[in-house]
Motif scaffolding. Structure first.
Motif, short mmCIF file in Angstrom:
data_model
loop_
_atom_site.label_atom_id
_atom_site.label_comp_id
_atom_site.label_asym_id
_atom_site.label_seq_id
_atom_site.Cartn_x
_atom_site.Cartn_y
_atom_site.Cartn_z
N GLU A 22 -21.18 98.75 118.78
CA GLU A 22 -19.92 98.83 118.03
C GLU A 22 -19.34 97.51 117.59
O GLU A 22 -19.19 96.65 118.46
CB GLU A 22 -18.97 99.78 118.79
CG GLU A 22 -19.48 101.21 118.86
CD GLU A 22 -18.56 102.29 119.06
OE1 GLU A 22 -17.40 101.85 119.10
OE2 GLU A 22 -18.89 103.53 119.53
N LEU A 23 -18.80 97.34 116.46
CA LEU A 23 -18.25 96.10 115.95
C LEU A 23 -17.00 96.31 115.95
O LEU A 23 -16.48 97.22 115.23
CB LEU A 23 -19.25 95.55 114.76
CG LEU A 23 -20.38 95.37 115.00
CD1 LEU A 23 -20.87 94.61 113.49
CD2 LEU A 23 -20.90 94.36 115.97
N MET A 24 -15.91 95.31 116.29
CA MET A 24 -14.73 95.38 116.05
C MET A 24 -13.88 96.56 116.40
O MET A 24 -13.27 97.30 115.68
CB MET A 24 -14.30 95.19 114.50
CG MET A 24 -14.84 93.63 114.04
SD MET A 24 -14.57 93.40 112.32
CE MET A 24 -12.72 92.98 112.25
N THR A 25 -13.98 97.06 117.80
CA THR A 25 -13.45 98.20 118.25
C THR A 25 -12.46 97.91 119.36
O THR A 25 -12.56 98.45 120.54
CB THR A 25 -14.57 99.03 118.80
OG1 THR A 25 -15.47 98.50 119.91
CG2 THR A 25 -15.42 99.65 117.75
N THR A 55 -10.96 97.30 104.31
CA THR A 55 -12.12 97.99 105.17
C THR A 55 -11.90 97.43 106.55
O THR A 55 -12.08 98.13 107.50
CB THR A 55 -13.35 97.77 104.74
OG1 THR A 55 -13.43 96.22 104.40
CG2 THR A 55 -13.33 98.34 103.38
N GLY A 56 -11.51 96.10 106.68
CA GLY A 56 -11.61 95.39 108.17
C GLY A 56 -10.08 96.09 108.75
O GLY A 56 -10.42 96.19 110.07
N LYS A 57 -9.13 96.45 108.06
CA LYS A 57 -8.17 96.85 108.79
C LYS A 57 -8.22 98.17 109.35
O LYS A 57 -7.67 98.59 110.34
CB LYS A 57 -6.91 96.74 107.84
CG LYS A 57 -5.59 97.16 108.33
CD LYS A 57 -4.20 97.06 107.21
CE LYS A 57 -3.06 97.58 107.87
NZ LYS A 57 -3.02 99.17 107.84
N ALA A 58 -8.89 99.03 108.43
CA ALA A 58 -9.38 100.37 108.81
C ALA A 58 -10.31 100.46 110.07
O ALA A 58 -10.07 101.11 110.99
CB ALA A 58 -9.72 101.21 107.41
N LEU A 59 -11.23 99.34 110.16
CA LEU A 59 -12.05 99.27 111.15
C LEU A 59 -11.42 98.86 112.38
O LEU A 59 -11.74 99.56 113.63
CB LEU A 59 -13.12 98.15 110.87
CG LEU A 59 -14.54 97.94 111.84
CD1 LEU A 59 -15.21 99.23 111.87
CD2 LEU A 59 -14.98 96.80 111.34
N GLN A 60 -10.27 98.09 112.28
CA GLN A 60 -9.38 97.77 113.74
C GLN A 60 -8.66 98.95 114.25
O GLN A 60 -8.68 99.11 115.23
CB GLN A 60 -8.76 96.47 113.21
CG GLN A 60 -9.47 95.02 113.27
CD GLN A 60 -9.58 94.63 114.38
OE1 GLN A 60 -9.76 95.24 115.22
NE2 GLN A 60 -10.27 93.42 114.23
N GLU A 61 -8.46 99.63 113.23
CA GLU A 61 -7.29 100.78 113.39
C GLU A 61 -8.18 101.98 113.82
O GLU A 61 -7.60 103.08 114.19
CB GLU A 61 -6.65 101.33 112.12
CG GLU A 61 -5.72 100.26 111.70
CD GLU A 61 -4.95 100.55 110.72
OE1 GLU A 61 -5.59 101.73 109.88
OE2 GLU A 61 -3.99 99.87 110.19
#
Length: 268
Positions: A22-25, A55-61
């Motif tokens: 998993e990336l960026m969790t 998309t990166g912000k949503a990934l971090q969230e």
């Protein structure tokens, strides 16, 4: 450096693990969050642009998850070979069915068998062309598994055995599927609830209703002698809607006659 030696890529640790990485969790996943699993020989290519902007912000969230499955550890022998010469001769190499099968089995852990709930896709220039309808279909599923091709292609038997859908980014050839995977995932992720913030924006953009998008304008009111169309500053919202629809139809008719034909047939 051996295959088992961890390698760093920014904030992410990439190693030869058979488990999806998993990336960026940094934050917990939201319940039922959409997932993308990527089978690739280049896991370090991810998240790439998917880790940036909305998309990166949503990934971090935790609104969606991105997992990579490195194909190399499933390879054969001391050197973990993943490809071999094409049967019947010819140039290049072909990804082996037995190697890809092991990766598909790993990617399938914890996912539904129903392809409508979890599409399994090989990114291939001979596949059906990716479009907004496909992005919506994927976004409506629980997740998607994407196989990024390399070399001359993949042994057909593994694609047939796993009923893999073939999808193409367009009528051209890339050196691998990683760039195509990022583009397709971006198109799907931005349709997920809460990613863009304004759901209406996805309803008005190109391809949402079979048409290309109308032109946009903003301040200054006059630039280089060019004025904003008067209807857009008239305050007449109905007139603005009519103008935008007419412009969308005009642009689609001029630039994409194939889309215009399909749109016209549905309108009839």
């Amino acid at each position: 450096m051996s295959d088992d030696t961890p390698r760093s890529h920014g904030r992410l640790a990439i190693s030869a693990s058979l488990r999806p990485r998993e990336l960026m969790t940094d934050t917990p996943m939201l319940r039922g969050a959409w997932r993308a699993r990527i089978i690739t020989l280049l896991p370090e290519a991810f998240p790439g642009t998917l880790g940036l902007s909305l998309t990166g912000k949503a990934l971090q969230e935790g609104r969606w998850a991105l997992e990579t499955i490195d194909l190399r550890p499933f390879g054969i022998g001391k050197h973990r070979n993943v490809d071999d010469t094409p049967a019947g001769g010819g140039a290049g190499m072909v990804l082996r069915a037995d190697v890809v099968a092991r990766a598909f089995d790993e990617a399938a852990i914890g996912t539904p068998i129903d392809r409508a709930r979890w599409p399994v896709v090989y990114l291939s220039p001979r596949g059906r062309r990716f479009d907004q309808a496909t992005a919506r279909r994927w976004a409506g599923a629980e997740g998607v598994t994407l196989l990024c091709g390399r070399f001359e292609g993949v042994d057909q038997r593994v694609l047939d055995h796993y009923a893999v859908e073939e999808v193409s980014l367009g009528d051209f050839v890339l050196t691998g599927g990683e760039i195509a995977a990022q583009a397709m995932i971006d198109a799907a992720v931005r349709l997920l609830p809460g990613v863009l913030g304004n759901a209406a924006s996805t309803e008005e953009e190109s391809h949402s209703h079979g048409l290309l998008e109308h032109p946009h304008y903003t301040r200054p009111a006059v630039w280089e002698g060019r004025e904003i169309p008067a209807v857009l500053t008239s305050g007449d919202h109905a007139a603005v809607d009519r103008w935008r629809r007419a412009e969308a139809e005009r642009i689609t008719r001029e630039r994409r006659p194939d889309l215009w034909t399909a749109y016209s047939s549905r309108a009839d």
